[in-house]
Design an enzyme around this catalytic site. Structure first.
Site, PDB file in Angstrom:
ATOM      1  N   GLY A  74     -51.252-116.926 -21.456  1.00  6.15           N
ATOM      2  CA  GLY A  74     -50.025-116.775 -20.506  1.00  6.15           C
ATOM      3  C   GLY A  74     -50.052-117.807 -19.499  1.00  6.15           C
TER       4      GLY A  74
ATOM      5  N   TYR B 225     -38.759-103.441 -15.580  1.00  2.42           N
ATOM      6  CA  TYR B 225     -39.712-104.315 -15.344  1.00  2.42           C
ATOM      7  C   TYR B 225     -40.478-103.965 -14.106  1.00  2.42           C
ATOM      8  CZ  TYR B 225     -42.435-108.659 -14.192  1.00  2.42           C
ATOM      9  OH  TYR B 225     -43.328-109.492 -13.780  1.00  2.42           O
TER      10      TYR B 225
ATOM     11  N   TRP C 171     -41.536-115.908  -8.844  1.00  5.71           N
ATOM     12  CA  TRP C 171     -41.128-117.439  -9.730  1.00  5.71           C
ATOM     13  C   TRP C 171     -42.080-118.132 -10.233  1.00  5.71           C
ATOM     14  CZ3 TRP C 171     -36.089-119.699  -6.298  1.00  5.71           C
ATOM     15  CH2 TRP C 171     -35.285-118.338  -6.166  1.00  5.71           C
TER      16      TRP C 171
ATOM     17  N   VAL D 217     -50.173-118.019 -16.210  1.00  4.73           N
ATOM     18  CA  VAL D 217     -51.395-117.559 -15.342  1.00  4.73           C
ATOM     19  C   VAL D 217     -52.737-117.576 -16.101  1.00  4.73           C
ATOM     20  CG1 VAL D 217     -52.207-116.328 -13.264  1.00  4.73           C
ATOM     21  CG2 VAL D 217     -49.984-116.620 -13.620  1.00  4.73           C
TER      22      VAL D 217
HETATM   23  P1  NDP Z   1     -46.520-114.773 -19.084  1.00  6.44           P
HETATM   24  O1  NDP Z   1     -45.285-114.189 -19.771  1.00  6.44           O
HETATM   25  O2  NDP Z   1     -46.735-116.331 -19.264  1.00  6.44           O
HETATM   26  O3  NDP Z   1     -47.902-114.325 -19.857  1.00  6.44           O
HETATM   27  C1  NDP Z   1     -47.959-112.992 -20.161  1.00  6.44           C
HETATM   28  C2  NDP Z   1     -49.111-112.869 -21.021  1.00  6.44           C
HETATM   29  O4  NDP Z   1     -49.291-111.452 -21.371  1.00  6.44           O
HETATM   30  C3  NDP Z   1     -48.716-113.746 -22.288  1.00  6.44           C
HETATM   31  O5  NDP Z   1     -49.776-114.399 -22.905  1.00  6.44           O
HETATM   32  C4  NDP Z   1     -48.647-112.523 -23.440  1.00  6.44           C
HETATM   33  O6  NDP Z   1     -49.099-112.749 -24.621  1.00  6.44           O
HETATM   34  C5  NDP Z   1     -49.502-111.504 -22.657  1.00  6.44           C
HETATM   35  N1  NDP Z   1     -49.218-110.159 -23.314  1.00  6.44           N
HETATM   36  C6  NDP Z   1     -47.988-109.611 -23.465  1.00  6.44           C
HETATM   37  N2  NDP Z   1     -48.005-108.052 -24.120  1.00  6.44           N
HETATM   38  C7  NDP Z   1     -49.589-108.171 -24.455  1.00  6.44           C
HETATM   39  C8  NDP Z   1     -50.275-107.280 -24.887  1.00  6.44           C
HETATM   40  N3  NDP Z   1     -49.691-106.075 -25.542  1.00  6.44           N
HETATM   41  N4  NDP Z   1     -51.786-107.447 -25.066  1.00  6.44           N
HETATM   42  C9  NDP Z   1     -52.137-108.418 -24.440  1.00  6.44           C
HETATM   43  N5  NDP Z   1     -51.459-109.400 -24.048  1.00  6.44           N
HETATM   44  C10 NDP Z   1     -50.031-109.358 -23.824  1.00  6.44           C
HETATM   45  O7  NDP Z   1     -46.689-114.142 -17.619  1.00  6.44           O
HETATM   46  P2  NDP Z   1     -47.092-114.894 -16.348  1.00  6.44           P
HETATM   47  O8  NDP Z   1     -48.418-115.874 -16.624  1.00  6.44           O
HETATM   48  O9  NDP Z   1     -46.122-115.642 -15.702  1.00  6.44           O
HETATM   49  O10 NDP Z   1     -47.339-113.711 -15.515  1.00  6.44           O
HETATM   50  C11 NDP Z   1     -48.734-113.319 -14.938  1.00  6.44           C
HETATM   51  C12 NDP Z   1     -48.546-112.260 -13.961  1.00  6.44           C
HETATM   52  O11 NDP Z   1     -47.733-112.631 -13.087  1.00  6.44           O
HETATM   53  C13 NDP Z   1     -48.034-111.051 -14.795  1.00  6.44           C
HETATM   54  O12 NDP Z   1     -48.580-109.881 -14.056  1.00  6.44           O
HETATM   55  C14 NDP Z   1     -46.518-111.039 -14.185  1.00  6.44           C
HETATM   56  O13 NDP Z   1     -45.974-109.719 -14.230  1.00  6.44           O
HETATM   57  C15 NDP Z   1     -46.762-111.640 -12.863  1.00  6.44           C
HETATM   58  N6  NDP Z   1     -45.464-112.380 -12.464  1.00  6.44           N
HETATM   59  C16 NDP Z   1     -44.847-113.336 -13.134  1.00  6.44           C
HETATM   60  C17 NDP Z   1     -43.706-113.955 -12.735  1.00  6.44           C
HETATM   61  C18 NDP Z   1     -42.960-114.898 -13.282  1.00  6.44           C
HETATM   62  O14 NDP Z   1     -41.943-115.376 -12.993  1.00  6.44           O
HETATM   63  N7  NDP Z   1     -43.476-115.131 -14.375  1.00  6.44           N
HETATM   64  C19 NDP Z   1     -43.122-113.608 -11.292  1.00  6.44           C
HETATM   65  C20 NDP Z   1     -44.113-112.457 -10.465  1.00  6.44           C
HETATM   66  C21 NDP Z   1     -44.907-111.855 -11.059  1.00  6.44           C
HETATM   67  P3  NDP Z   1     -47.992-113.121 -25.769  1.00  6.44           P
HETATM   68  O15 NDP Z   1     -47.180-114.249 -25.385  1.00  6.44           O
HETATM   69  O16 NDP Z   1     -49.021-113.376 -26.985  1.00  6.44           O
HETATM   70  O17 NDP Z   1     -47.009-111.698 -25.941  1.00  6.44           O
END
Ligand code: NDP
Length: 300
Positions: A10, A128, A153, A12
């Site tokens: 992801g 969410y 964000w 982060v």
């Molecule tokens: P991303 O969507 O970039 O990454 C999330 C990751 O979680 C992806 O790699 C995804 O993999 C993985 N994932 C989803 N489902 C599963 C599963 N069943 N098992 C294992 N992995 C899974 O998110 P961010 O890096 O942006 O977010 C990091 C954190 O920050 C999260 O907790 C999010 O809630 C929080 N956050 C994010 C914000 C944003 O704007 N993005 C804002 C505020 C908080 P795959 O793609 O393969 O499904």
């Protein structure tokens, strides 16, 4: 130090692979990992992974992050964001490991104009946000040593993001409307990952530092002003755009109805984190400008 990193690909998670590397031995997993289960929807598999690897630190960067889709998939969102988080917290508690987890400003109702503090009442507007809040509460209830970072964000160089979308649309379209009544701070995955590494070291030395923190870049903007900043930087770098920065149009949220309601006030007060860890959070423009330069260099 043994570190289990979940969600390694992801925004982060990818940056954490870099920032955590000097801290110790890392087992980095995603949902498709083979040797160890890294799928957060497989709760038994997760337990087996934690018990077999026996980490000192679990960093959970995996999440169900499709905000609109969560309205029609509430069970999956809850399983990944709440139930899997609860399992990780229980296992961390059992092992006396530190759990690092990320949450969101979407736990708040998003009214008013003051930056939210950690102690402010929560009232998520969408599925969410509710699933992320339940995850936070499970971590706190487990009694494990933890760090929960609420952020907002998030963007990263890798993958798709708002900056790349704005650049593409400004090259393709004749006009561009962007929402101007939601306020927050774009926060780089790099910054989140770097602060996480600092905080892990500090909490390992002084467990009283564990807890819930707001973590976002300094300053505030709207999506419209953020987009204008991006186009101005692109123009300054000599990129030709069909929609000039001065021609961007500001619109209200009502102009773009979405399945999930979004808070209008996503501002986060980060004083607690800066004081506890003696850290300085840079202005949002610093990280966005840096990421933009990398993006523009690659597109040339
Ligand atoms: P991303 O969507 O970039 O990454 C999330 C990751 O979680 C992806 O790699 C995804 O993999 C993985 N994932 C989803 N489902 C599963 C599963 N069943 N098992 C294992 N992995 C899974 O998110 P961010 O890096 O942006 O977010 C990091 C954190 O920050 C999260 O907790 C999010 O809630 C929080 N956050 C994010 C914000 C944003 O704007 N993005 C804002 C505020 C908080 P795959 O793609 O393969 O499904």
């Amino acid at each position: 130090m043994k570190i289990l990193l979940l969600g390694k690909n992801g925004q982060v998670g990818w940056e954490l692979q870099r920032s955590l590397a000097p801290l110790g031995e890392i087992l980095a997993l995603d949902s498709k990992s083979q040797d160890y289960c890294g799928d957060l929807s497989d709760l038994q598999g997760l337990v087996a992974t934690v018990q077999r690897f026996a980490p000192d630190v679990i960093v959970n960067a995996a999440a169900y992050t499709s905000v609109d889709k969560a309205e029609t998939e509430p069970q999956l969102a809850r399983r990944i964001n709440a139930e899997a988080t609860a399992v990780l917290a229980q296992e961390a508690q059992r092992l006396s490991a530190l759990l690092v987890h990320y949450s969101t400003d979407y736990v708040f109702a998003g009214d008013g104009e003051a930056p939210w503090q950690e102690t402010d009442p929560v009232a998520p507007l969408n599925t969410y946000g509710a699933s992320k809040l339940e995850g936070e509460q499970a971590v706190q209830a487990s009694g494990c040593l933890h760090l929960i970072f609420r952020t907002s964000w998030v963007y990263a160089e890798r993958g798709n993001n708002f900056v790349k979308t704005m650049l593409r649309l400004a090259k393709e379209r004749e006009s561009l409307n962007v929402i101007d009544d939601q306020f927050g701070a774009p926060t780089g995955a790099e910054l989140l990952a770097d602060v996480t590494a600092h905080a892990i070291r500090a909490v390992r030395q002084q467990s009283a530092l564990g807890g819930l923190y707001h973590l976002a870049a300094a300053g505030e903007t709207t999506w419209f002003l953020y987009a204008r900043f991006v186009l101005e930087q692109a123009e300054a770098a000599g990129i030709s755009l069909k929609v000039a920065s001065a021609a961007l149009r500001a619109v209200a949220t009502e102009a773009y109805p979405t399945p999930a309601r979004r808070p209008s006030n996503s501002r986060l007060n980060t004083q607690k984190l800066q004081k506890a860890f003696a850290l300085h959070l840079p202005d949002w423009q610093t990280g966005v400008a840096r990421m933009l330069m990398e993006t523009l260099e690659k597109s040339v």
